[in-house]
Scaffold this active site. Structure first.
Site, PDB file in Angstrom:
ATOM      1  N   HIS A 276      28.003  -3.380  -4.904  1.00  0.00           N
ATOM      2  CA  HIS A 276      28.184  -2.865  -3.788  1.00  0.00           C
ATOM      3  C   HIS A 276      28.534  -1.256  -4.074  1.00  0.00           C
ATOM      4  O   HIS A 276      28.991  -0.914  -5.296  1.00  0.00           O
ATOM      5  CB  HIS A 276      29.287  -3.450  -2.813  1.00  0.00           C
ATOM      6  CG  HIS A 276      30.837  -3.251  -3.069  1.00  0.00           C
ATOM      7  ND1 HIS A 276      31.809  -3.788  -2.579  1.00  0.00           N
ATOM      8  CD2 HIS A 276      31.227  -2.895  -4.557  1.00  0.00           C
ATOM      9  CE1 HIS A 276      32.744  -3.691  -3.099  1.00  0.00           C
ATOM     10  NE2 HIS A 276      32.667  -3.107  -4.375  1.00  0.00           N
TER      11      HIS A 276
ATOM     12  N   SER B  11      31.912  -5.856  -8.011  1.00  0.00           N
ATOM     13  CA  SER B  11      32.094  -4.625  -7.975  1.00  0.00           C
ATOM     14  C   SER B  11      31.963  -4.042  -9.615  1.00  0.00           C
ATOM     15  O   SER B  11      31.028  -4.115 -10.159  1.00  0.00           O
ATOM     16  CB  SER B  11      33.353  -4.412  -7.416  1.00  0.00           C
ATOM     17  OG  SER B  11      33.615  -2.833  -7.114  1.00  0.00           O
TER      18      SER B  11
END
EC number: 3.4.21.92
Length: 212
Positions: free
Chosen positions: A131, A106
Site C-alpha cells: 500500500h 507494507s
C-alpha cells in the site's frame, strides 16, 4: 505488570555447543546469525532497523562474498526505518536472499522484494500486502502542507523502488498501492515481489560418483 519484551526474551531458547574450551551457550538468534541468517520480525521501527543494519554490516565484514539469508515476518512500520534496512541491503557486497514466513506487509513487502534477483522466496501460506505510505499530522496549516508534500515524495520514491524490483510499470505500481492490496504467495510471485514459492528446502545435490 511484567514487561512483555522481557517476558519474550526470557522465552528465547538457548543452544549449547561443545567447543575446544568447553561448552558455550547462545540464544537461538545469535546462533543462527553465525549461519548468516537474519530475522526481520515484528513492526519496523528505529530500534529494530538499527539491529538489522548492524547485523548486515557485521556479516559483510566477516565474509564480503557469502550469501546472507533474511527471514521476514513483519506487518511493516516506519518508512524511514525500513528504507535504512533497504539501503543497507543494496549497499553491502554479499547477496541477500529474502524469505517471507507469515506475512510481509507494507515496508515488509518492500524488503522482501529488495532481495537479490532469483533469491526472493515465500512459503506457500504467507501473505503479502502492499500500500502507499500514510501519516497523520496536526499543527499550523503551513506545517501540515510541508508534511503532506513529504508523504507524496516518499510515495513516489517507494513506487520507484517497487518498479525497479518487480519489473512492473510505474502506473501498475501506483494503481496497486492506491489501497491495501493483499496477495497470496503465488500472486506475489506473479506480481514480481518474489521469484519462487517454496514448500520444502531443496535437498543438497548428491555427490558425484568417484571414478574407478
Amino acid at each position: 505488570m511484567r514487561d512483555p519484551v522481557e517476558t519474550y526474551m526470557n522465552l528465547v531458547p538457548m543452544v549449547v555447543e561443545q567447543t575446544n574450551r568447553g561448552e558455550r551457550a547462545y540464544d537461538i538468534f545469535s546462533r543462527l546469525l553465525k549461519e548468516r541468517i537474519i530475522f526481520v520480525t515484528g513492526p519496523v521501527e528505529d530500534g529494530m532497523s538499527t539491529l538489522i543494519v548492524a547485523q548486515l554490516l557485521f556479516l559483510e565484514a566477516e565474509n564480503p562474498k557469502k550469501e546472507i539469508s533474511m527471514y521476514i515476518n513483519s506487518p511493516g512500520g516506519v518508512v524511514t526505518s525500513g528504507l535504512a534496512i533497504y539501503d543497507t541491503m543494496q549497499f553491502i557486497r554479499p547477496p541477500v536472499s529474502t524469505l517471507c514466513t507469515g506475512q510481509a506487509a507494507s515496508m515488509g513487502s518492500l524488503l522482501l522484494a529488495a532481495g537479490h534477483k532469483d533469491m526472493r522466496f515465500s512459503l506457500p501460506n504467507a501473505r503479502i500486502m502492499v500500500h502507499q505510505p500514510s501519516g497523520g499530522f496536526q499543527g499550523q496549516a503551513t506545517d501540515i502542507m510541508l508534511h503532506a508534500q513529504e508523504i507524496l515524495n516518499l510515495k513516489k520514491r517507494l513506487n520507484e523502488i517497487y518498479v525497479h524490483h518487480t519489473g512492473q510499470t510505474y502506473k501498475a505500481i501506483e494503481d496497486a498501492l492506491e489501497r491495501d492490496k493483499f496477495l497470496t504467495a503465488e500472486m506475489a510471485r506473479e506480481f514480481g515481489i518474489v521469484d519462487k514459492v517454496i514448500e520444502k528446502r531443496p535437498e543438497d545435490p548428491a555427490p558425484a560418483p568417484k571414478a574407478a
